[in-house]
Design a protein around this motif. Sequence first.
Motif, PDB file in Angstrom:
ATOM      1  N   GLU A 129       0.818  -1.209   0.000  1.00 38.72           N
ATOM      2  CA  GLU A 129       0.000   0.000   0.000  1.00 38.72           C
ATOM      3  C   GLU A 129       0.853   1.262   0.000  1.00 38.72           C
ATOM      4  O   GLU A 129       0.495   2.289   0.585  1.00 38.72           O
ATOM      5  CB  GLU A 129      -0.948  -0.007   1.212  1.00 38.72           C
ATOM      6  N   GLY A 130       1.996   1.175  -0.633  1.00 34.52           N
ATOM      7  CA  GLY A 130       2.802   2.359  -0.851  1.00 34.52           C
ATOM      8  C   GLY A 130       3.768   2.730   0.248  1.00 34.52           C
ATOM      9  O   GLY A 130       4.266   3.871   0.281  1.00 34.52           O
ATOM     10  N   ASP A 131       4.061   1.800   1.150  1.00 29.47           N
ATOM     11  CA  ASP A 131       4.977   2.107   2.247  1.00 29.47           C
ATOM     12  C   ASP A 131       6.423   1.999   1.753  1.00 29.47           C
ATOM     13  O   ASP A 131       7.094   0.976   1.908  1.00 29.47           O
ATOM     14  CB  ASP A 131       4.742   1.146   3.411  1.00 29.47           C
ATOM     15  N   VAL A 132       6.915   3.088   1.185  1.00 31.13           N
ATOM     16  CA  VAL A 132       8.264   3.107   0.634  1.00 31.13           C
ATOM     17  C   VAL A 132       9.306   3.030   1.746  1.00 31.13           C
ATOM     18  O   VAL A 132      10.349   2.387   1.596  1.00 31.13           O
ATOM     19  CB  VAL A 132       8.475   4.385  -0.213  1.00 31.13           C
ATOM     20  N   GLU A 133       9.032   3.664   2.878  1.00 34.97           N
ATOM     21  CA  GLU A 133       9.998   3.675   3.971  1.00 34.97           C
ATOM     22  C   GLU A 133      10.256   2.267   4.506  1.00 34.97           C
ATOM     23  O   GLU A 133      11.386   1.912   4.809  1.00 34.97           O
ATOM     24  CB  GLU A 133       9.518   4.592   5.101  1.00 34.97           C
ATOM     25  N   HIS A 134       9.189   1.473   4.628  1.00 37.83           N
ATOM     26  CA  HIS A 134       9.383   0.088   5.088  1.00 37.83           C
ATOM     27  C   HIS A 134      10.214  -0.696   4.082  1.00 37.83           C
ATOM     28  O   HIS A 134      11.107  -1.465   4.463  1.00 37.83           O
ATOM     29  CB  HIS A 134       8.045  -0.621   5.293  1.00 37.83           C
ATOM     30  N   THR A 135       9.932  -0.502   2.792  1.00 32.47           N
ATOM     31  CA  THR A 135      10.692  -1.204   1.763  1.00 32.47           C
ATOM     32  C   THR A 135      12.159  -0.807   1.813  1.00 32.47           C
ATOM     33  O   THR A 135      13.059  -1.654   1.685  1.00 32.47           O
ATOM     34  CB  THR A 135      10.116  -0.906   0.369  1.00 32.47           C
ATOM     35  N   ARG A 136      12.429   0.476   2.033  1.00 32.65           N
ATOM     36  CA  ARG A 136      13.811   0.952   2.138  1.00 32.65           C
ATOM     37  C   ARG A 136      14.497   0.341   3.367  1.00 32.65           C
ATOM     38  O   ARG A 136      15.646  -0.102   3.295  1.00 32.65           O
ATOM     39  CB  ARG A 136      13.826   2.484   2.224  1.00 32.65           C
ATOM     40  N   TRP A 137      13.777   0.306   4.482  1.00 31.12           N
ATOM     41  CA  TRP A 137      14.333  -0.291   5.707  1.00 31.12           C
ATOM     42  C   TRP A 137      14.616  -1.773   5.511  1.00 31.12           C
ATOM     43  O   TRP A 137      15.668  -2.281   5.909  1.00 31.12           O
ATOM     44  CB  TRP A 137      13.346  -0.090   6.863  1.00 31.12           C
ATOM     45  N   LEU A 138      13.674  -2.462   4.881  1.00 34.09           N
ATOM     46  CA  LEU A 138      13.839  -3.902   4.674  1.00 34.09           C
ATOM     47  C   LEU A 138      15.008  -4.188   3.736  1.00 34.09           C
ATOM     48  O   LEU A 138      15.723  -5.184   3.907  1.00 34.09           O
ATOM     49  CB  LEU A 138      12.543  -4.502   4.112  1.00 34.09           C
ATOM     50  N   MET A 139      15.207  -3.326   2.764  1.00 34.37           N
ATOM     51  CA  MET A 139      16.343  -3.506   1.859  1.00 34.37           C
ATOM     52  C   MET A 139      17.663  -3.380   2.620  1.00 34.37           C
ATOM     53  O   MET A 139      18.627  -4.103   2.332  1.00 34.37           O
ATOM     54  CB  MET A 139      16.278  -2.482   0.724  1.00 34.37           C
ATOM     55  N   GLN A 140      17.719  -2.505   3.595  1.00 33.38           N
ATOM     56  CA  GLN A 140      18.922  -2.384   4.416  1.00 33.38           C
ATOM     57  C   GLN A 140      19.184  -3.672   5.192  1.00 33.38           C
ATOM     58  O   GLN A 140      20.305  -4.179   5.217  1.00 33.38           O
ATOM     59  CB  GLN A 140      18.783  -1.208   5.402  1.00 33.38           C
ATOM     60  N   VAL A 141      18.137  -4.213   5.807  1.00 27.83           N
ATOM     61  CA  VAL A 141      18.296  -5.414   6.625  1.00 27.83           C
ATOM     62  C   VAL A 141      18.565  -6.648   5.768  1.00 27.83           C
ATOM     63  O   VAL A 141      19.498  -7.413   6.031  1.00 27.83           O
ATOM     64  CB  VAL A 141      17.041  -5.650   7.498  1.00 27.83           C
ATOM     65  N   ASN A 142      17.752  -6.850   4.745  1.00 26.85           N
ATOM     66  CA  ASN A 142      17.789  -8.091   3.969  1.00 26.85           C
ATOM     67  C   ASN A 142      18.801  -8.097   2.836  1.00 26.85           C
ATOM     68  O   ASN A 142      19.092  -9.157   2.282  1.00 26.85           O
ATOM     69  CB  ASN A 142      16.415  -8.381   3.356  1.00 26.85           C
ATOM     70  N   PHE A 143      19.323  -6.913   2.471  1.00 25.38           N
ATOM     71  CA  PHE A 143      20.238  -6.864   1.330  1.00 25.38           C
ATOM     72  C   PHE A 143      21.534  -6.129   1.637  1.00 25.38           C
ATOM     73  O   PHE A 143      22.619  -6.716   1.592  1.00 25.38           O
ATOM     74  CB  PHE A 143      19.552  -6.227   0.120  1.00 25.38           C
ATOM     75  N   PHE A 144      21.459  -4.851   1.976  1.00 25.61           N
ATOM     76  CA  PHE A 144      22.688  -4.076   2.146  1.00 25.61           C
ATOM     77  C   PHE A 144      23.576  -4.633   3.256  1.00 25.61           C
ATOM     78  O   PHE A 144      24.813  -4.645   3.131  1.00 25.61           O
ATOM     79  CB  PHE A 144      22.368  -2.606   2.401  1.00 25.61           C
ATOM     80  N   SER A 145      22.974  -5.099   4.349  1.00 25.23           N
ATOM     81  CA  SER A 145      23.794  -5.676   5.422  1.00 25.23           C
ATOM     82  C   SER A 145      24.491  -6.950   4.947  1.00 25.23           C
ATOM     83  O   SER A 145      25.608  -7.263   5.396  1.00 25.23           O
ATOM     84  CB  SER A 145      22.942  -5.966   6.658  1.00 25.23           C
ATOM     85  N   TYR A 146      23.882  -7.684   4.035  1.00 24.52           N
ATOM     86  CA  TYR A 146      24.495  -8.899   3.493  1.00 24.52           C
ATOM     87  C   TYR A 146      25.773  -8.558   2.725  1.00 24.52           C
ATOM     88  O   TYR A 146      26.816  -9.199   2.916  1.00 24.52           O
ATOM     89  CB  TYR A 146      23.532  -9.603   2.537  1.00 24.52           C
ATOM     90  N   ILE A 147      25.684  -7.571   1.844  1.00 26.90           N
ATOM     91  CA  ILE A 147      26.861  -7.268   1.031  1.00 26.90           C
ATOM     92  C   ILE A 147      27.936  -6.599   1.891  1.00 26.90           C
ATOM     93  O   ILE A 147      29.137  -6.770   1.634  1.00 26.90           O
ATOM     94  CB  ILE A 147      26.495  -6.416  -0.205  1.00 26.90           C
ATOM     95  N   GLN A 148      27.516  -5.893   2.922  1.00 29.82           N
ATOM     96  CA  GLN A 148      28.469  -5.284   3.842  1.00 29.82           C
ATOM     97  C   GLN A 148      29.242  -6.356   4.605  1.00 29.82           C
ATOM     98  O   GLN A 148      30.472  -6.300   4.717  1.00 29.82           O
ATOM     99  CB  GLN A 148      27.713  -4.376   4.819  1.00 29.82           C
ATOM    100  N   MET A 149      28.536  -7.348   5.116  1.00 34.99           N
ATOM    101  CA  MET A 149      29.182  -8.415   5.868  1.00 34.99           C
ATOM    102  C   MET A 149      30.041  -9.294   4.960  1.00 34.99           C
ATOM    103  O   MET A 149      31.129  -9.740   5.345  1.00 34.99           O
ATOM    104  CB  MET A 149      28.138  -9.265   6.583  1.00 34.99           C
TER     105      MET A 149
END
Length: 287
Positions: A129-149
């Motif tokens: 329903e258009g929650d861009v902020e949640h999607t951005r947060w989830l991308m940090q947890v589920n994706f960006f932290s992976y490539i960082q680690m």
Amino acid sequence: MKTLTKIFLASIGVVFLAVKWSEPTFNAESLRGARVLVTGASTGIGEQVAYHYARFGAQIVITARREKVLSQVTEKCLSLGAQKALYIAADMASESDPDKVVDFALEKLGGLDYVVLNHIGPSPFQMWEGDVEHTRWLMQVNFFSYIQMAWRALPSLEQNKGSLVIVSSLLGKMASPFVAPYTSTKSALNGFFGALGHELALKKSNVSISICTLGLIDTDSAMEKVRAITDVPAYPATDAALNIIITGATRQPELYYPWMTYIATITKDWLPSATNYIMRNTYKYNP
């Protein structure tokens, strides 16, 4: 048409079995003393991964957000036979915690042989329903932290001919309703680590990357979300975890668990209309 479909599916099954038959033999003894980092290990698949490594006599560092639960998991790991079991509480939405976790594991274990990235952030199972902020947060947890680690751990993995194991999902291979933010993160994982795997091979790196594509697993969090919406069968977390470990230990580039997930990814491209029809009729939607 039905006959052709049956022949097509049977052919895929034969190819899949042939590939499985040719895989390297798993040597459980190779994991004795192995230095392992497992993320998302307080519950579900990650917890079961930690227990299997413990039974194989590995040295383990686990991480998740809840310190009390992590303490209980490490105690059980030690009772199951882990040579060493330590934990560090961390929030993967933080910019600094992913690096902190890898540094802790390197310090306490003296290096890393396996890194199993499995953590995910909570996401509702519902129409987007258009929650861009949640999607951005989830991308940090589920994706960006992976490539960082992964980047932080790569030098040690390179030195030790190590393995990087990425726990992904069938939903990263084929779109599904009610999970748009989650699907986007898993698709990103598949793309990034697939490309990184090619780059490491071109550099003749010692590091193997395994991407694990999982179907619906019977973890408490997953079943709570889907129980009233779909009748798709769920598969045991402990079996999924063992398959993940074997895939990393034998340095296989991919795992499909259960094997039907492999069929689904192929039929999506060969029979897109049929796949979409099945997908949309798998879920119960009452607007």
